[in-house]
Write a protein that holds these residues in place. Structure first.
Motif, PDB file in Angstrom:
ATOM      1  N   ILE A 205       0.840  -1.213   0.000  1.00 55.44           N
ATOM      2  CA  ILE A 205       0.000   0.000   0.000  1.00 55.44           C
ATOM      3  C   ILE A 205       0.868   1.253   0.000  1.00 55.44           C
ATOM      4  O   ILE A 205       0.632   2.195  -0.771  1.00 55.44           O
ATOM      5  CB  ILE A 205      -0.951  -0.013   1.210  1.00 55.44           C
ATOM      6  CG1 ILE A 205      -1.987  -1.134   1.059  1.00 55.44           C
ATOM      7  CG2 ILE A 205      -1.653   1.340   1.362  1.00 55.44           C
ATOM      8  CD1 ILE A 205      -2.816  -1.379   2.300  1.00 55.44           C
ATOM      9  N   LEU A 206       1.883   1.271   0.860  1.00 52.31           N
ATOM     10  CA  LEU A 206       2.766   2.435   0.931  1.00 52.31           C
ATOM     11  C   LEU A 206       3.518   2.645  -0.384  1.00 52.31           C
ATOM     12  O   LEU A 206       3.687   3.781  -0.840  1.00 52.31           O
ATOM     13  CB  LEU A 206       3.761   2.273   2.074  1.00 52.31           C
ATOM     14  CG  LEU A 206       3.217   2.474   3.493  1.00 52.31           C
ATOM     15  CD1 LEU A 206       4.271   2.109   4.531  1.00 52.31           C
ATOM     16  CD2 LEU A 206       2.773   3.923   3.689  1.00 52.31           C
ATOM     17  N   LYS A 208       2.539   1.863  -3.385  1.00 49.71           N
ATOM     18  CA  LYS A 208       1.624   2.423  -4.385  1.00 49.71           C
ATOM     19  C   LYS A 208       1.326   3.890  -4.111  1.00 49.71           C
ATOM     20  O   LYS A 208       1.256   4.715  -5.034  1.00 49.71           O
ATOM     21  CB  LYS A 208       0.324   1.612  -4.411  1.00 49.71           C
ATOM     22  CG  LYS A 208       0.484   0.232  -5.054  1.00 49.71           C
ATOM     23  CD  LYS A 208      -0.849  -0.484  -5.164  1.00 49.71           C
ATOM     24  CE  LYS A 208      -0.675  -1.831  -5.875  1.00 49.71           C
ATOM     25  NZ  LYS A 208      -1.960  -2.563  -6.012  1.00 49.71           N
ATOM     26  N   LEU A 209       1.145   4.230  -2.846  1.00 52.10           N
ATOM     27  CA  LEU A 209       0.876   5.624  -2.501  1.00 52.10           C
ATOM     28  C   LEU A 209       2.058   6.521  -2.844  1.00 52.10           C
ATOM     29  O   LEU A 209       1.886   7.651  -3.316  1.00 52.10           O
ATOM     30  CB  LEU A 209       0.540   5.738  -1.007  1.00 52.10           C
ATOM     31  CG  LEU A 209      -0.804   5.163  -0.567  1.00 52.10           C
ATOM     32  CD1 LEU A 209      -0.939   5.233   0.950  1.00 52.10           C
ATOM     33  CD2 LEU A 209      -1.961   5.913  -1.224  1.00 52.10           C
ATOM     34  N   ARG A 212       1.981   7.199  -6.554  1.00 50.25           N
ATOM     35  CA  ARG A 212       0.804   7.857  -7.128  1.00 50.25           C
ATOM     36  C   ARG A 212       0.527   9.247  -6.558  1.00 50.25           C
ATOM     37  O   ARG A 212      -0.043  10.091  -7.251  1.00 50.25           O
ATOM     38  CB  ARG A 212      -0.434   6.976  -6.930  1.00 50.25           C
ATOM     39  CG  ARG A 212      -0.362   5.665  -7.725  1.00 50.25           C
ATOM     40  CD  ARG A 212      -1.639   4.869  -7.599  1.00 50.25           C
ATOM     41  NE  ARG A 212      -1.568   3.626  -8.372  1.00 50.25           N
ATOM     42  CZ  ARG A 212      -2.563   2.748  -8.466  1.00 50.25           C
ATOM     43  NH1 ARG A 212      -3.708   2.977  -7.838  1.00 50.25           N
ATOM     44  NH2 ARG A 212      -2.408   1.655  -9.193  1.00 50.25           N
ATOM     45  N   LEU A 213       0.885   9.476  -5.307  1.00 47.15           N
ATOM     46  CA  LEU A 213       0.593  10.777  -4.695  1.00 47.15           C
ATOM     47  C   LEU A 213       1.649  11.795  -5.097  1.00 47.15           C
ATOM     48  O   LEU A 213       2.836  11.498  -5.155  1.00 47.15           O
ATOM     49  CB  LEU A 213       0.551  10.645  -3.170  1.00 47.15           C
ATOM     50  CG  LEU A 213      -0.587   9.810  -2.587  1.00 47.15           C
ATOM     51  CD1 LEU A 213      -0.508   9.818  -1.063  1.00 47.15           C
ATOM     52  CD2 LEU A 213      -1.951  10.332  -3.031  1.00 47.15           C
ATOM     53  N   TYR A 220       7.206  12.913   1.603  1.00 44.32           N
ATOM     54  CA  TYR A 220       7.226  11.483   1.297  1.00 44.32           C
ATOM     55  C   TYR A 220       7.808  10.689   2.476  1.00 44.32           C
ATOM     56  O   TYR A 220       7.278   9.639   2.854  1.00 44.32           O
ATOM     57  CB  TYR A 220       8.058  11.212   0.038  1.00 44.32           C
ATOM     58  CG  TYR A 220       7.375  11.608  -1.241  1.00 44.32           C
ATOM     59  CD1 TYR A 220       6.299  10.876  -1.740  1.00 44.32           C
ATOM     60  CD2 TYR A 220       7.808  12.707  -1.967  1.00 44.32           C
ATOM     61  CE1 TYR A 220       5.671  11.230  -2.925  1.00 44.32           C
ATOM     62  CE2 TYR A 220       7.186  13.079  -3.158  1.00 44.32           C
ATOM     63  CZ  TYR A 220       6.118  12.336  -3.619  1.00 44.32           C
ATOM     64  OH  TYR A 220       5.497  12.693  -4.790  1.00 44.32           O
TER      65      TYR A 220
END
Length: 573
Positions: A205-206, A208-209, A212-213, A220
């Motif tokens: 999850i991290l 991907k974030l 994408r963010l 970050y």
């Protein structure tokens, strides 16, 4: 409040400055932080009274989570694949065998109840990730990849077994009616299962974030740290190993190379040092030196048995089927570094009210200091003596990634001219041979801190810094021209041999050229097949070698897939 801020700032500032002295005298930097805490403590010159074990435990857990997250971010997946099985064995069987052997010894040596003796062994039985990551990467010695990866991954993954054993033994002492083999085994399964599951999910999850963010550069790292703490705490709440989870999450994020992860690594380096400094200063404040000295003789005997008997037996039994030479096993045995984890585990009996738990804390603290003093300061010496050290690798002095998109980048690499290297006295654009398939062009030259205009008659001088844009596979090759001198070339010849040979060459041709004796059927093999047939390791790394009479065949270079690209031939003199 201002006094508290002033005190905290002074302690950290002095700790950081003190590291220059510890490095100058060859002492582990962690001991510098620890010494500042002791000197500022109740029996030091600062006379600060700090005896809150619950608060110190909270600080220790938080700091270790950050240190493990940073270690995971810097662990390559290729290293994990290389040593996953043996490192997992050492993280489980290695800890268990060490605790059993040391527990039996401690029980008889101190005349304690066996549960208390084994509890003392369980507290100091696991290696410490913070100490291993910090000391190995700042030791100034380059180990072969198999040894370094095993030590780092073992230390990052062995906390579940250590926590399980400590928790189980405290339960047996405090609540014997609730003790049961199946309950303890179930607890261990939960520790590992939830640690792996939530660490993997959280890391994905991290990662991907991060990709994408679109955040400000400094945010970050804050997102990764906060996400890592969520993974750590939620895993602990479910009965899993938060340390294993946060380390695994770091590994997954760190291996998803992107623009954001570059920002994360730069900030995390400072955060990890802050965590280590804070943790060891607090531990130094917490300890009472006179109490530790009172148990000093017992701690020396226990530490000696741990280093010289328990750890080596655990390593040799755990790695007996692995790809490790005898020298590598001895070195891994010696580098069973203890750090903040044993001291943090020693706080658990104190917080839970285990009788005579001050003895556990004092002995654990002394064992950690002895480990850092003896094992931590001998990392380079033992590596060279046991021949697991590699020659220094030519590297750029600085690398900056210029990101063209979220996933594509080019590298700016800086090289400093070493006296008597091939680059000295040469035009920056003519450093590499004309036959090179890539056009080497210098875009900036720095001399004495100032930019120098490039002309046709400009030549490189000692200590100049030249910047290039190079493809990744050319970075190390370019470094050779700037750093290799006569002494470094001789060092490489002494290690890898005077000649480079093609692994696909026929072994019989080499034997005929040098009058070597091969076994029946080996003449038709390629050199690589001969090497694989004779080598102790089935997964070669740079520096692995076999002997053919008085000659040596050494792995000199691997390709991107981990296959042998070149072999070195060492000829007897």
């Amino acid at each position: 409040m201002n006094s508290l801020f002033l005190l905290g700032g002074v302690l950290l500032f002095v700790s950081v400055v003190a590291t220059t002295l510890s490095a100058r005298f060859g002492m582990p930097l962690l001991l510098g932080f620890l010494a500042v805490g002791i000197l500022a403590g109740e029996q030091g010159i600062g006379h600060i009274r700090f005896d809150s074990f619950p608060l110190a435990n909270v600080i220790g857990q938080l700091a270790l989570a950050v240190i493990l997250l940073d270690g995971g971010l810097r662990t390559s997946m290729s290293s994990i694949r290389l040593v996953l099985k043996p490192a997992a064995v050492m993280a489980t069987w290695g800890v268990f065998a060490t605790v059993v052997l040391l527990g039996i010894f401690t029980t008889f040596y101190l005349g304690l109840d066996w549960k208390f003796g084994v509890l003392m062994a369980a507290i100091v039985g696991s290696t410490d990730a913070g100490a291993v990551f910090s000391l190995l990467r700042n030791s100034g010695v380059r180990l072969n990849e198999r040894v370094q990866a095993t030590l780092e991954i073992e230390s990052g993954a062995n906390d579940p077994m250590a926590i399980f054993l400590v928790t189980a033994l405290i339960t047996m002492i405090m609540q014997p009616e609730q003790s049961g083999v199946f309950a303890f085994l179930w607890m261990l399964i939960l520790q590992i299962f939830f640690g792996l599951l939530i660490g993997w999910l959280g890391g994905r999850i991290l990662a991907k974030l991060v990709r994408r963010l679109n955040l400000a550069d400094g945010l970050y790292a804050l997102m990764i740290v906060s996400g890592g703490l969520i993974v750590f705490a939620s895993t602990n709440m479910l009965g899993g190993s938060g340390f294993l989870a946060v380390y695994l999450a770091g590994v997954i994020v760190g291996n998803k190379h992107s623009l954001a992860t570059e920002h994360v690594l730069r900030v995390m380096d400072g955060l990890a040092w802050l965590a280590q400094a804070t943790l060891f200063v607090v531990l130094g404040l917490l300890v009472t030196p006179s109490d530790v000295l009172a148990n000093g003789a017992d701690a020396v005997v226990i530490a000696a048995f741990l280093m010289l008997v328990a750890r080596p037996i655990a390593v040799f039994t755990g790695l007996w089927k692995g790809d490790y030479s005898r020298r590598e096993k001895i070195y891994i045995s010696w580098l069973g570094l203890r750090g903040a984890v044993p001291i943090t585990l020693a706080m658990m009996p104190l917080v839970m009210g285990v009788p005579n738990s001050n003895l556990l804390f004092n002995v654990a603290f002394a064992v950690v200091v002895l480990s850092l003093l003896i094992q931590g300061t001998t990392i380079p010496v033992m590596a060279h003596r046991l021949k697991v050290a590699m020659p220094p690798k030519p590297e750029p002095v600085d690398v900056q990634d210029i990101w063209l998109s979220e996933t594509e980048s080019v590298q700016l690499t800086a090289y400093r001219v070493v006296a008597e290297s091939e680059a000295e006295g040469v035009h920056p654009d003519k450093v590499a041979p004309i036959s090179s398939s890539y056009e080497w062009r210098c875009f900036t030259l720095i001399r004495e801190g100032r930019k120098v205009e490039l002309h046709s008659d400009t030549v490189l001088r000692e200590n100049d810094t030249a910047w290039y844009i190079l493809p990744p596979d050319q970075v190390d090759k370019m470094a050779q021209y700037f750093t290799e001198t006569g002494s470094t070339v001789r060092m490489n010849f002494d290690f890898f041999g005077e000649f480079v040979v093609d692994p696909g060459s026929r072994a019989g041709d080499l034997a005929q050229a040098y009058g070597l004796k091969l076994e029946a059927g080996e003449e038709s093999l390629s050199l690589l097949e001969l090497f694989e047939q004779r080598a102790e390791s089935k997964h070669p790394v740079e520096g692995d070698r076999i002997e053919i009479g008085d000659f040596g065949l050494v792995v000199k270079e691997l390709d991107g897939n981990g296959s042998v690209k070149w072999l070195g031939l060492k000829v007897p003199h």
